[in-house]
Write an enzyme that holds these catalytic residues in place. Structure first.
Site, short mmCIF file in Angstrom:
data_model
loop_
_atom_site.label_atom_id
_atom_site.label_comp_id
_atom_site.label_asym_id
_atom_site.label_seq_id
_atom_site.Cartn_x
_atom_site.Cartn_y
_atom_site.Cartn_z
N PHE A 123 0.86 -1.25 0.10
CA PHE A 123 0.10 -0.12 -0.22
C PHE A 123 0.95 1.13 0.21
O PHE A 123 1.64 1.52 0.99
CB PHE A 123 -0.78 0.08 1.42
N SER A 132 1.28 11.76 8.31
CA SER A 132 -0.16 12.04 8.80
C SER A 132 -0.99 12.93 8.00
O SER A 132 -2.15 12.81 7.67
CB SER A 132 0.17 12.75 10.05
N THR A 158 5.32 -1.05 3.61
CA THR A 158 5.30 -2.52 4.17
C THR A 158 5.29 -3.30 2.97
O THR A 158 4.74 -3.31 2.11
CB THR A 158 4.30 -2.80 5.19
N GLN A 335 8.55 -5.38 33.35
CA GLN A 335 8.97 -5.04 34.60
C GLN A 335 8.55 -6.62 35.54
O GLN A 335 9.21 -6.64 36.56
CB GLN A 335 7.78 -4.02 35.01
N GLU A 362 -0.60 3.23 10.10
CA GLU A 362 -1.92 3.27 9.75
C GLU A 362 -2.61 4.33 10.57
O GLU A 362 -3.82 4.25 10.94
CB GLU A 362 -2.69 1.81 9.77
N SER A 365 -1.60 7.67 16.91
CA SER A 365 -2.59 7.97 18.17
C SER A 365 -3.27 9.32 17.98
O SER A 365 -4.45 9.42 18.26
CB SER A 365 -2.18 7.54 19.35
N1 CAA Z 1 -13.90 7.43 4.54
C1 CAA Z 1 -14.15 7.98 3.38
N2 CAA Z 1 -13.98 9.31 2.83
C2 CAA Z 1 -13.13 10.11 3.82
C3 CAA Z 1 -13.04 9.64 5.04
C4 CAA Z 1 -13.30 8.06 5.52
N3 CAA Z 1 -12.86 7.54 6.78
N4 CAA Z 1 -12.01 10.54 5.88
C5 CAA Z 1 -12.00 11.61 5.07
N5 CAA Z 1 -12.68 11.31 3.89
C6 CAA Z 1 -12.76 12.05 2.65
C7 CAA Z 1 -13.38 13.41 3.08
O1 CAA Z 1 -14.86 13.31 3.00
C8 CAA Z 1 -12.96 14.25 2.09
O2 CAA Z 1 -13.83 14.01 0.76
P1 CAA Z 1 -14.12 15.33 -0.32
O3 CAA Z 1 -12.96 15.89 -0.55
O4 CAA Z 1 -14.84 14.61 -1.45
O5 CAA Z 1 -15.06 16.38 0.44
C9 CAA Z 1 -11.81 13.90 1.78
O6 CAA Z 1 -11.50 12.38 2.28
C10 CAA Z 1 -10.74 14.62 2.63
O7 CAA Z 1 -10.97 14.41 3.80
P2 CAA Z 1 -10.41 15.45 5.14
O8 CAA Z 1 -10.48 16.98 4.68
O9 CAA Z 1 -10.81 14.94 6.35
O10 CAA Z 1 -8.79 14.94 4.79
P3 CAA Z 1 -7.59 15.85 5.89
O11 CAA Z 1 -6.56 16.15 4.83
O12 CAA Z 1 -8.22 16.55 6.97
O13 CAA Z 1 -7.11 14.33 6.40
C11 CAA Z 1 -6.85 12.50 8.27
C12 CAA Z 1 -7.87 13.51 7.41
C13 CAA Z 1 -7.79 11.91 8.90
C14 CAA Z 1 -5.83 13.33 8.95
C15 CAA Z 1 -6.19 11.74 7.13
O14 CAA Z 1 -5.01 12.47 6.45
C16 CAA Z 1 -5.31 10.70 7.60
O15 CAA Z 1 -6.18 9.42 7.95
N6 CAA Z 1 -3.93 10.84 8.10
C17 CAA Z 1 -3.23 9.46 8.51
C18 CAA Z 1 -2.80 8.70 7.08
C19 CAA Z 1 -2.30 7.29 7.75
O16 CAA Z 1 -3.11 6.79 8.48
N7 CAA Z 1 -1.52 7.01 7.04
C20 CAA Z 1 -1.03 5.39 7.17
C21 CAA Z 1 -0.18 4.93 6.01
S1 CAA Z 1 -0.18 3.19 5.41
C22 CAA Z 1 0.45 2.44 6.72
O17 CAA Z 1 0.99 2.71 7.68
C23 CAA Z 1 0.51 1.02 6.25
C24 CAA Z 1 1.47 0.05 7.02
O18 CAA Z 1 2.80 0.22 6.37
C25 CAA Z 1 1.14 -0.62 7.96
#
Ligand code: CAA
Length: 387
Positions: A123, A132, A158, A335, A362, A365
């Protein structure tokens, strides 16, 4: 309300536990020490159908429900959290979004090799300056005939080095900043160069890579879901993926608890087993209670997902609680074991190192708290508010 697992769910749980106790747990310390990616384990898991959990049989999968998959991830992670994350990313971050958002043709083409474990999935969302704040990613997909040319660099991927299929996010609309203008693509390993293996604190049996995509030509058949809707694909995928990471954290904490409990019964101080000292009893009681609480949150989130209900809030709560619990309780396990806990003679120091990452990937926190707060306050996502 029924807390019983179904016979099928118990069967998958027992099958995975038996496999993990035999094929994974005895090697976990060596893989950790030698940084071994146990590729053959995934071939064996595939023979049991476990690389295609939640995938219908017509696409080469085991056709389980999501809760069964979660039970399996807990058992794998109890034995080796690196194996747990490899399967979690492969399944909930790649195979399942292909099933959810793919056309019939894309499902038939891309899902069976993943479900049969011939390909591992990766992914590719995160970049050096988009972690973030995933919406600020810079990888570009520029229009080229009836398709695109993709160029960019991704980080913390990953499975990267061993993956055959990449779900990769790129900006198709250069005029739009933020989450809008991002699209999701399915790439093959040939399109991707692995440029670095990450050196990590733990999870040494998993692989984490930097990757580069240079001018990779993709047709429309590689676009997953609609153009410009890639960020939604990513967010919805992570909603489910976070339940998987919560199950991973739970498995690590469960393993630490079992070692601590056995040690407390064996180890004597002041003329009796340390399990008879109240200081140790209170730690064990807290461990047991917090693991139970995390398991209930994780199972509820999986149950909601199986019903087709939204899991944004429930998944974030499960991941947040389970990951912080795993960090706390693996530290408590050290511990209880005292000096031995700090050595490689016992696995609890590995559990502690492995648990930490569950608070980061993912979604950290801090991001989970933002997601929960937005849900409970009824706040629109920033992107939706801009609409
Ligand atoms: N489901 C569907 N759509 C969603 C959603 C959800 N849960 N959350 C947001 N959206 C949509 C919104 O409705 C919006 O859509 P429109 O533009 O059409 O209106 C769009 O997505 C943008 O949403 P936000 O304005 O809320 O976006 P944001 O820029 O404020 O970011 C955030 C929100 C929650 C902070 C997000 O950026 C986030 O989750 N960040 C963390 C990223 C992350 O988890 N990365 C993990 C990497 S993968 C990994 O780690 C795998 C591994 O190796 C284990």
């Amino acid at each position: 309300m029924d807390f019983e697992l179904s016979p099928e769910q118990r069967e998958i749980q027992a099958l995975t536990r038996e496999f993990a106790d035999r094929e994974i747990q005895p090697h976990a310390a060596t893989w950790d020490r030698e940084h071994t990616f146990p590729r053959d384990v995934f071939t064996k898991l595939a023979e049991l159908g476990l690389m295609g959990a939640c995938v219908p049989e017509e696409y080469g999968g085991a056709g389980t429900d999501f809760l069964s998959y979660i039970l399996m991830l807990e058992e794998l992670s109890r034995a080796d959290a690196g194996v747990g994350v490899t399967v979690a990313v492969h399944t909930s971050a790649v195979t399942l979004p292909l099933l959810t958002f793919g056309t019939d043709e894309q499902r038939s083409r891309f899902v069976p090799p993943l479900a049969r474990g011939e390909h591992l999935g990766a992914f590719a969302l995160t970049e050096a300056e988009a972690g973030s704040d995933a919406g600020s990613l810079r990888t570009r997909a520029e229009p080229d005939g009836d398709g695109w040319r993709i160029s960019g660099a991704k980080q913390w991927i990953t499975n990267g080095r061993y993956a055959g299929t990449f779900l990769l996010f790129a900006r198709t609309d250069a005029t739009t900043a933020g989450a809008r203008g991002v699209s999701a693509f399915v790439l093959d390993a040939d399109d991707v160069q692995v440029t670095r293996d990450e050196e990590k604190l733990g999870l040494h049996s998993s692989i984490t890579n930097d990757i580069v995509v240079e001018n990779a030509r993709v047709g429309r058949d590689r676009l997953l879901h609609e153009e410009g809707k890639g960020f939604r694909v990513a967010m919805q995928t992570l909603d489910g993926g976070r339940i998987g990471i919560a199950a991973q954290a739970l498995g690590i904490a469960q393993a630490a608890y079992e070692v601590a409990l056995a040690y407390a019964r064996e180890r004597h101080t002041f003329g009796k087993p340390i399990a008879e000292h109240q200081a140790i009893q209170q730690k064990l009681a807290d461990m047991s209670m917090e693991i139970d609480a995390a398991r209930l949150l994780v199972h509820r989130a999986a149950w909601l997902k199986d019903r087709g209900d939204p899991v944004t809030e429930a998944g974030a709560k499960a991941k947040l609680f389970a990951s912080e619990m795993a960090r706390r309780q693996t530290a408590e396990a050290i511990q209880i074991l005292g000096g031995y806990g700090y050595t490689k003679e016992f696995p609890v120091e590995r559990y502690y190192r492995d648990a930490k990452i569950t608070e980061i990937y993912e979604g950290t926190s801090e991001i989970q708290r933002i997601v929960i707060a937005r849900a409970i306050l009824g706040l629109q996502a920033a992107g939706a508010a801009r609409a």
